[in-house]
Design a protein around this motif. Structure first.
Motif, PDB file in Angstrom:
ATOM      1  N   PHE A   1      43.875 -17.186  -7.262  1.00 44.54           N
ATOM      2  CA  PHE A   1      44.765 -18.259  -6.830  1.00 44.54           C
ATOM      3  C   PHE A   1      44.042 -19.592  -6.663  1.00 44.54           C
ATOM      4  N   THR A   2      43.019 -19.825  -7.478  1.00 41.81           N
ATOM      5  CA  THR A   2      42.229 -21.045  -7.358  1.00 41.81           C
ATOM      6  C   THR A   2      43.078 -22.300  -7.564  1.00 41.81           C
ATOM      7  N   ALA A   3      43.934 -22.296  -8.573  1.00 42.42           N
ATOM      8  CA  ALA A   3      44.780 -23.463  -8.832  1.00 42.42           C
ATOM      9  C   ALA A   3      45.741 -23.707  -7.667  1.00 42.42           C
ATOM     10  N   GLU A   4      46.274 -22.630  -7.116  1.00 47.70           N
ATOM     11  CA  GLU A   4      47.197 -22.766  -5.993  1.00 47.70           C
ATOM     12  C   GLU A   4      46.476 -23.303  -4.752  1.00 47.70           C
ATOM     13  N   ILE A   5      45.226 -22.896  -4.565  1.00 47.03           N
ATOM     14  CA  ILE A   5      44.423 -23.389  -3.443  1.00 47.03           C
ATOM     15  C   ILE A   5      44.204 -24.894  -3.600  1.00 47.03           C
ATOM     16  N   ARG A   6      43.897 -25.333  -4.818  1.00 48.41           N
ATOM     17  CA  ARG A   6      43.715 -26.776  -5.059  1.00 48.41           C
ATOM     18  C   ARG A   6      44.994 -27.544  -4.716  1.00 48.41           C
ATOM     19  N   THR A   7      46.130 -26.979  -5.110  1.00 49.02           N
ATOM     20  CA  THR A   7      47.418 -27.619  -4.819  1.00 49.02           C
ATOM     21  C   THR A   7      47.648 -27.708  -3.312  1.00 49.02           C
ATOM     22  N   LEU A   8      47.305 -26.644  -2.584  1.00 48.12           N
ATOM     23  CA  LEU A   8      47.452 -26.667  -1.125  1.00 48.12           C
ATOM     24  C   LEU A   8      46.552 -27.726  -0.498  1.00 48.12           C
ATOM     25  N   LEU A   9      45.332 -27.826  -0.975  1.00 47.96           N
ATOM     26  CA  LEU A   9      44.419 -28.844  -0.438  1.00 47.96           C
ATOM     27  C   LEU A   9      44.997 -30.236  -0.655  1.00 47.96           C
ATOM     28  N   GLN A  10      45.561 -30.469  -1.834  1.00 45.39           N
ATOM     29  CA  GLN A  10      46.181 -31.767  -2.114  1.00 45.39           C
ATOM     30  C   GLN A  10      47.387 -31.997  -1.214  1.00 45.39           C
ATOM     31  N   LYS A  11      48.117 -30.936  -0.933  1.00 46.60           N
ATOM     32  CA  LYS A  11      49.281 -31.047  -0.041  1.00 46.60           C
ATOM     33  C   LYS A  11      48.855 -31.583   1.323  1.00 46.60           C
ATOM     34  N   TYR A  12      47.670 -31.186   1.760  1.00 43.35           N
ATOM     35  CA  TYR A  12      47.177 -31.627   3.063  1.00 43.35           C
ATOM     36  C   TYR A  12      46.256 -32.837   2.951  1.00 43.35           C
ATOM     37  N   GLY A  13      46.279 -33.493   1.792  1.00 42.26           N
ATOM     38  CA  GLY A  13      45.641 -34.793   1.655  1.00 42.26           C
ATOM     39  C   GLY A  13      44.171 -34.820   1.311  1.00 42.26           C
ATOM     40  N   ALA A  14      43.659 -33.766   0.664  1.00 42.51           N
ATOM     41  CA  ALA A  14      42.235 -33.771   0.326  1.00 42.51           C
ATOM     42  C   ALA A  14      41.993 -33.030  -0.986  1.00 42.51           C
ATOM     43  N   ALA A  15      40.885 -33.338  -1.610  1.00 43.53           N
ATOM     44  CA  ALA A  15      40.493 -32.661  -2.843  1.00 43.53           C
ATOM     45  C   ALA A  15      39.646 -31.427  -2.533  1.00 43.53           C
ATOM     46  N   LYS A  16      39.042 -31.400  -1.337  1.00 42.43           N
ATOM     47  CA  LYS A  16      38.248 -30.233  -0.951  1.00 42.43           C
ATOM     48  C   LYS A  16      38.454 -29.955   0.535  1.00 42.43           C
ATOM     49  N   LEU A  17      38.122 -28.759   0.938  1.00 43.48           N
ATOM     50  CA  LEU A  17      38.399 -28.304   2.297  1.00 43.48           C
ATOM     51  C   LEU A  17      37.765 -29.193   3.362  1.00 43.48           C
ATOM     52  N   SER A  18      36.577 -29.681   3.116  1.00 43.61           N
ATOM     53  CA  SER A  18      35.910 -30.515   4.117  1.00 43.61           C
ATOM     54  C   SER A  18      36.670 -31.812   4.393  1.00 43.61           C
ATOM     55  N   GLY A  19      37.584 -32.188   3.509  1.00 36.99           N
ATOM     56  CA  GLY A  19      38.374 -33.392   3.703  1.00 36.99           C
ATOM     57  C   GLY A  19      39.659 -33.174   4.482  1.00 36.99           C
ATOM     58  N   ILE A  20      39.948 -31.934   4.821  1.00 36.77           N
ATOM     59  CA  ILE A  20      41.180 -31.607   5.551  1.00 36.77           C
ATOM     60  C   ILE A  20      40.980 -31.843   7.045  1.00 36.77           C
ATOM     61  N   ASP A  21      41.938 -32.469   7.674  1.00 35.94           N
ATOM     62  CA  ASP A  21      41.915 -32.677   9.122  1.00 35.94           C
ATOM     63  C   ASP A  21      42.081 -31.312   9.803  1.00 35.94           C
ATOM     64  N   PRO A  22      41.224 -30.960  10.749  1.00 38.73           N
ATOM     65  CA  PRO A  22      41.307 -29.654  11.417  1.00 38.73           C
ATOM     66  C   PRO A  22      42.665 -29.343  12.047  1.00 38.73           C
ATOM     67  N   VAL A  23      43.467 -30.340  12.362  1.00 37.89           N
ATOM     68  CA  VAL A  23      44.789 -30.056  12.923  1.00 37.89           C
ATOM     69  C   VAL A  23      45.682 -29.361  11.896  1.00 37.89           C
ATOM     70  N   HIS A  24      45.325 -29.450  10.622  1.00 34.85           N
ATOM     71  CA  HIS A  24      46.119 -28.825   9.563  1.00 34.85           C
ATOM     72  C   HIS A  24      45.623 -27.427   9.192  1.00 34.85           C
ATOM     73  N   TYR A  25      44.537 -26.949   9.787  1.00 29.27           N
ATOM     74  CA  TYR A  25      43.962 -25.656   9.408  1.00 29.27           C
ATOM     75  C   TYR A  25      44.968 -24.513   9.538  1.00 29.27           C
ATOM     76  N   LYS A  26      45.668 -24.458  10.649  1.00 28.88           N
ATOM     77  CA  LYS A  26      46.601 -23.354  10.885  1.00 28.88           C
ATOM     78  C   LYS A  26      47.690 -23.334   9.817  1.00 28.88           C
ATOM     79  N   ALA A  27      48.278 -24.484   9.518  1.00 25.91           N
ATOM     80  CA  ALA A  27      49.329 -24.563   8.504  1.00 25.91           C
ATOM     81  C   ALA A  27      48.772 -24.246   7.118  1.00 25.91           C
ATOM     82  N   LEU A  28      47.571 -24.711   6.820  1.00 25.83           N
ATOM     83  CA  LEU A  28      46.937 -24.447   5.537  1.00 25.83           C
ATOM     84  C   LEU A  28      46.715 -22.952   5.355  1.00 25.83           C
TER      85      LEU A  28
END
Length: 104
Positions: free
Chosen positions: A67-94
């Motif tokens: 599900f690599t492509a789907e993971i990339r899409t989810l990261l983009q949904k939360y506003g980042a190209a990679k996990l380190s760019g995701i705001d920790p408040v979004h971790y649970k939803a991600l």
């Protein structure tokens, strides 16, 4: 900046704004799902926050499942190209979004 770059930037900004609005809506829904007369249950411990490492483990498992492509899409949904760019408040939803991959 070329028109395509501007469009890509606008799309990224829109996705980020949508994710933020969704989080605010969820928070408000949780806040007002109980009546104002009810006090929070003091006996219920606060839910522990997810760490970057825990989220990375979940996403890595899903990626190994194909599900690599789907993971990339989810990261983009939360506003980042990679996990380190995701705001920790979004971790649970991600994680919740990632856990349903392959279940449907």
């Amino acid at each position: 900046m070329g028109r395509i770059s501007e469009l890509e930037l606008a799309i990224k900004d829109l996705r980020s704004a949508a994710a933020t609005i969704n989080e605010v809506a969820n928070t408000l829904a949780e806040m007002f799902s109980t009546t104002t007369d009810e006090a929070p249950d003091a006996a219920t411990p606060a839910e522990p926050q997810l760490t970057l490492e825990q989220v990375r483990a979940v996403l890595a498992d899903k990626s190994r499942m194909g599900f690599t492509a789907e993971i990339r899409t989810l990261l983009q949904k939360y506003g980042a190209a990679k996990l380190s760019g995701i705001d920790p408040v979004h971790y649970k939803a991600l994680v919740a979004d990632a856990e349903v991959l392959g279940d449907g």
